[in-house]
Design a protein around this motif. Sequence first.
Motif, PDB file in Angstrom:
ATOM      1  N   ASP A 209      17.313  31.941  -7.516  1.00 14.90           N
ATOM      2  CA  ASP A 209      17.238  30.690  -6.778  1.00 14.90           C
ATOM      3  C   ASP A 209      16.180  29.774  -7.379  1.00 14.90           C
ATOM      4  OD1 ASP A 209      18.781  29.893  -4.455  1.00 14.90           O
ATOM      5  OD2 ASP A 209      16.838  29.526  -3.483  1.00 14.90           O
ATOM      6  N   ASP A 210      15.024  30.352  -7.675  1.00 15.52           N
ATOM      7  CA  ASP A 210      13.953  29.601  -8.346  1.00 15.52           C
ATOM      8  C   ASP A 210      14.474  29.066  -9.684  1.00 15.52           C
ATOM      9  OD1 ASP A 210      12.311  30.426  -6.278  1.00 15.52           O
ATOM     10  OD2 ASP A 210      10.994  31.671  -7.509  1.00 15.52           O
ATOM     11  N   TYR A 211      15.170  29.930 -10.432  1.00 17.63           N
ATOM     12  CA  TYR A 211      15.695  29.562 -11.749  1.00 17.63           C
ATOM     13  C   TYR A 211      16.660  28.382 -11.639  1.00 17.63           C
ATOM     14  CZ  TYR A 211      18.327  29.946 -16.115  1.00 17.63           C
ATOM     15  OH  TYR A 211      18.942  29.662 -17.311  1.00 17.63           O
ATOM     16  N   LYS A 223      21.846  20.474  -4.760  1.00 21.44           N
ATOM     17  CA  LYS A 223      20.641  19.681  -4.504  1.00 21.44           C
ATOM     18  C   LYS A 223      20.103  19.165  -5.840  1.00 21.44           C
ATOM     19  CE  LYS A 223      17.819  23.901  -4.344  1.00 21.44           C
ATOM     20  NZ  LYS A 223      16.902  24.751  -3.591  1.00 21.44           N
ATOM     21  N   ARG A 224      19.173  18.246  -5.753  1.00 22.07           N
ATOM     22  CA  ARG A 224      18.580  17.674  -6.949  1.00 22.07           C
ATOM     23  C   ARG A 224      17.872  18.759  -7.754  1.00 22.07           C
ATOM     24  NH1 ARG A 224      13.411  13.539  -7.235  1.00 22.07           N
ATOM     25  NH2 ARG A 224      13.352  13.441  -9.514  1.00 22.07           N
ATOM     26  N   ILE A 225      18.107  18.737  -9.084  1.00 21.17           N
ATOM     27  CA  ILE A 225      17.458  19.711  -9.954  1.00 21.17           C
ATOM     28  C   ILE A 225      16.008  19.293 -10.204  1.00 21.17           C
ATOM     29  CG2 ILE A 225      17.491  20.697 -12.297  1.00 21.17           C
ATOM     30  CD1 ILE A 225      19.693  21.721 -10.387  1.00 21.17           C
ATOM     31  N   GLY A 226      15.096  20.275 -10.142  1.00 20.55           N
ATOM     32  CA  GLY A 226      13.694  19.983 -10.452  1.00 20.55           C
ATOM     33  C   GLY A 226      12.829  19.739  -9.227  1.00 20.55           C
ATOM     34  N   GLY A 227      13.387  19.926  -8.051  1.00 19.42           N
ATOM     35  CA  GLY A 227      12.631  19.692  -6.807  1.00 19.42           C
ATOM     36  C   GLY A 227      11.357  20.529  -6.736  1.00 19.42           C
ATOM     37  N   ASP A 228      11.474  21.804  -7.129  1.00 19.42           N
ATOM     38  CA  ASP A 228      10.295  22.682  -7.091  1.00 19.42           C
ATOM     39  C   ASP A 228       9.199  22.173  -8.026  1.00 19.42           C
ATOM     40  OD1 ASP A 228      11.574  24.329  -5.321  1.00 19.42           O
ATOM     41  OD2 ASP A 228      12.032  25.921  -6.763  1.00 19.42           O
ATOM     42  N   ILE A 229       9.616  21.658  -9.200  1.00 19.54           N
ATOM     43  CA  ILE A 229       8.623  21.163 -10.170  1.00 19.54           C
ATOM     44  C   ILE A 229       7.885  19.958  -9.585  1.00 19.54           C
ATOM     45  CG2 ILE A 229       8.360  20.033 -12.430  1.00 19.54           C
ATOM     46  CD1 ILE A 229      10.627  21.824 -13.466  1.00 19.54           C
ATOM     47  N   ILE A 230       8.642  19.037  -9.009  1.00 19.40           N
ATOM     48  CA  ILE A 230       8.024  17.844  -8.420  1.00 19.40           C
ATOM     49  C   ILE A 230       6.982  18.232  -7.374  1.00 19.40           C
ATOM     50  CG2 ILE A 230       8.483  15.763  -7.009  1.00 19.40           C
ATOM     51  CD1 ILE A 230       9.489  15.598  -9.892  1.00 19.40           C
ATOM     52  N   GLN A 231       7.324  19.248  -6.568  1.00 18.64           N
ATOM     53  CA  GLN A 231       6.414  19.651  -5.485  1.00 18.64           C
ATOM     54  C   GLN A 231       5.332  20.628  -5.928  1.00 18.64           C
ATOM     55  OE1 GLN A 231       8.548  20.991  -1.835  1.00 18.64           O
ATOM     56  NE2 GLN A 231      10.358  20.157  -2.835  1.00 18.64           N
ATOM     57  N   ASN A 232       5.250  20.918  -7.228  1.00 19.36           N
ATOM     58  CA  ASN A 232       4.291  21.916  -7.735  1.00 19.36           C
ATOM     59  C   ASN A 232       4.434  23.242  -7.005  1.00 19.36           C
ATOM     60  OD1 ASN A 232       3.131  20.054  -9.522  1.00 19.36           O
ATOM     61  ND2 ASN A 232       1.697  19.331  -7.954  1.00 19.36           N
ATOM     62  N   TYR A 238       7.095  29.281 -12.343  1.00 17.69           N
ATOM     63  CA  TYR A 238       5.759  28.693 -12.417  1.00 17.69           C
ATOM     64  C   TYR A 238       4.706  29.764 -12.685  1.00 17.69           C
ATOM     65  CZ  TYR A 238       1.659  26.018 -10.793  1.00 17.69           C
ATOM     66  OH  TYR A 238       0.453  25.387 -10.691  1.00 17.69           O
ATOM     67  N   VAL A 239       4.779  30.826 -11.874  1.00 19.96           N
ATOM     68  CA  VAL A 239       3.756  31.871 -11.960  1.00 19.96           C
ATOM     69  C   VAL A 239       3.797  32.567 -13.319  1.00 19.96           C
ATOM     70  CG1 VAL A 239       3.121  34.142 -11.022  1.00 19.96           C
ATOM     71  CG2 VAL A 239       3.554  32.223  -9.474  1.00 19.96           C
ATOM     72  N   SER A 286      15.741  38.806 -12.760  1.00 22.12           N
ATOM     73  CA  SER A 286      16.769  38.735 -11.723  1.00 22.12           C
ATOM     74  C   SER A 286      17.884  39.745 -12.011  1.00 22.12           C
ATOM     75  CB  SER A 286      17.324  37.312 -11.628  1.00 22.12           C
ATOM     76  OG  SER A 286      18.343  37.259 -10.648  1.00 22.12           O
ATOM     77  N   ASP A 287      18.308  39.804 -13.274  1.00 19.18           N
ATOM     78  CA  ASP A 287      19.360  40.761 -13.655  1.00 19.18           C
ATOM     79  C   ASP A 287      18.897  42.203 -13.449  1.00 19.18           C
ATOM     80  OD1 ASP A 287      21.009  38.721 -14.314  1.00 19.18           O
ATOM     81  OD2 ASP A 287      20.795  38.939 -16.495  1.00 19.18           O
ATOM     82  N   GLU A 288      17.659  42.461 -13.855  1.00 22.20           N
ATOM     83  CA  GLU A 288      17.116  43.825 -13.739  1.00 22.20           C
ATOM     84  C   GLU A 288      17.131  44.260 -12.274  1.00 22.20           C
ATOM     85  OE1 GLU A 288      12.982  44.048 -15.081  1.00 22.20           O
ATOM     86  OE2 GLU A 288      12.682  45.622 -13.563  1.00 22.20           O
ATOM     87  N   LEU A 289      16.670  43.377 -11.399  1.00 22.29           N
ATOM     88  CA  LEU A 289      16.598  43.724  -9.974  1.00 22.29           C
ATOM     89  C   LEU A 289      17.997  43.895  -9.379  1.00 22.29           C
ATOM     90  CD1 LEU A 289      13.659  41.346  -9.099  1.00 22.29           C
ATOM     91  CD2 LEU A 289      13.648  43.826  -8.710  1.00 22.29           C
ATOM     92  N   TYR A 290      18.926  43.077  -9.838  1.00 24.28           N
ATOM     93  CA  TYR A 290      20.310  43.203  -9.366  1.00 24.28           C
ATOM     94  C   TYR A 290      20.878  44.570  -9.741  1.00 24.28           C
ATOM     95  CZ  TYR A 290      25.259  42.108  -8.646  1.00 24.28           C
ATOM     96  OH  TYR A 290      26.555  42.121  -8.221  1.00 24.28           O
ATOM     97  N   ASN A 291      20.567  44.995 -10.963  1.00 25.59           N
ATOM     98  CA  ASN A 291      21.062  46.304 -11.399  1.00 25.59           C
ATOM     99  C   ASN A 291      20.404  47.450 -10.636  1.00 25.59           C
ATOM    100  OD1 ASN A 291      23.021  45.446 -13.242  1.00 25.59           O
ATOM    101  ND2 ASN A 291      21.433  45.005 -14.777  1.00 25.59           N
TER     102      ASN A 291
END
Lengths: 322, 322
Positions: A209-211, A223-232, A238-239, A286-291
């Motif tokens: 989801d973050d990705y 939704k608009r792409i990049g929303g998380d970046i705008i909001q820091n 990010y981490v 994400s793939d690793e956790l899915y597996n």
Amino acid sequence: MHSLSALNALYNEKFSVDNFHQNPTGLYKPVNHIMNIPGKRIRPLLLLMGCEMFGGDAKQALNPSFAVEVFHNFTLVHDDIMDNADIRRGVPTVHKLYGTNAGILAGDVMLAFAYRYLTDVAPQYVPSLITIFNKTAIEIFEGQQMDMDFEKRNDVTEGEYLKMIEFKTSVLLGCCLQLGAVIGGAGAEDQKLIYEFGLKLGLSFQIKDDYLDTFGEAEKVGKRIGGDIIQNKKTYLYVTAFNNANAAQKAQFTSLLTEADEEKKIKEVKQLFEATGARQQALDKSDELYNVALQSLQKISVGEENKKPLAEMAQKINNREF
Amino acid sequence: MHSLSALNALYNEKFSVDNFHQNPTGLYKPVNHIMNIPGKRIRPLLLLMGCEMFGGDAKQALNPSFAVEVFHNFTLVHDDIMDNADIRRGVPTVHKLYGTNAGILAGDVMLAFAYRYLTDVAPQYVPSLITIFNKTAIEIFEGQQMDMDFEKRNDVTEGEYLKMIEFKTSVLLGCCLQLGAVIGGAGAEDQKLIYEFGLKLGLSFQIKDDYLDTFGEAEKVGKRIGGDIIQNKKTYLYVTAFNNANAAQKAQFTSLLTEADEEKKIKEVKQLFEATGARQQALDKSDELYNVALQSLQKISVGEENKKPLAEMAQKINNREF
């Protein structure tokens, strides 16, 4: 076993009305407001599927399935107050419509109703259901606190971030499946496995989801792409990017936090996510956790036929088709 | 049976330390703050006494006794946010010290812990305890909503007022006693009677409390006399006086609501409470409810010796000696 649409129908038949007292209206109107917003009802469905996987009848698990939906919505009501959010799923939030005091009290009574519905089952299940649910509820509040704490920090590690999203969102998915499994008659080992399946599926989903918020396509994500970046926003991207960054990249990152040109900010932060390896790391994680989630599902001691609905559900969730 | 001081010692031995996780500190520091304010612990003591009255061992009821204290304190934390109160029992309120968000989340996690401690008993009691507790919690939230609703109304009836204080404060006393009785092995009829005893005792206490705020002596009550009048608080005196008042008295009442001279306001409202018969009615109602409480206690099917501690406790509460 009921099909997914049959489970949905069972749930909606019983709970798609105003389920709460009418009086005092100041208390229950806000509750009915949020409970009546259409949604996917993923948590109750997982609970019902967890029950039927072990040969239980979903009808015996309907009240607990409503409990987890009421609980989830309670957390949204209180989180929206804490985040000062005006809109939720396209409609005004409870406290925006009815005031903060009404939001606090509506949330409180919803938590009590969650416990009431959870325990409105055959009495032999009550002690187990309560123990699992209590642990989860407490972890969710701890996750919410971590999330608020992390907003003020720039040195959050990948491990800390994963623990936060595990507590804030994933444990409830594991909990739903385990609650259903208890009512379905699962043993302790199978309960643990189905919980792990839900937990890891939730983590995988959250990182994806973050990705997608940064690297997805606007039409697909809705939704608009990049929303998380705008909001820091502190996301997995990010981490990990900040932790992977060299001194120059860290400096660039820090200066971008206050960049006013939104398009420039999105473009350059995306480049940093790429250059630090965070983009690829997020996909891989994400793939690793899915597996890992699927491996837990495979280990459960029921026939393949019984696992199929949850395996299909996992795939749909992973592909954003549910 | 343990004496009152022995029960107090049992409780304090187990719970007079920080009982909550240390991390995240942002979540648990506010919880430990309110839980460590010294208090009478009347609710846990009633629960333990309810248990021992029926021959149970208070040690088996300690966790539920802590649960009701945690629950009570959770309601204080959220009520103080809703009432915008800065001080509680002489120290700053949780949200005043740590912020509103911390107060909301601390309250939430306390409610979950209340359920955890409530159910940390022999499993055969869990379904009953949960059912009683859920009903009470929901009523308390409804009572808090009624209280907020009544602030905006001038036509609250005596019956509505009594229902509000019953829900907001008295049901928890009945609940504590009944929870203890369940663990002590009481039958359904005795559970009902001990619940009624607590409920009526609580109502009697609350009406007397309203009375003393206006007609008590400052040294005995430990606060300034007339505080409720200054705040135009809807009390039993206010509601009955307003309902008993003739047209002229109603007009005088209404004009006094905005009277700026506090001493004049207190003096004239007191005269109205007297002239409308509300003062005497409050005393009579409190006495009547106290006697009904004692009658319920008398009907319980255990020996007189076993009833003595609760009868003495009721007397102490009635005389403001506890």
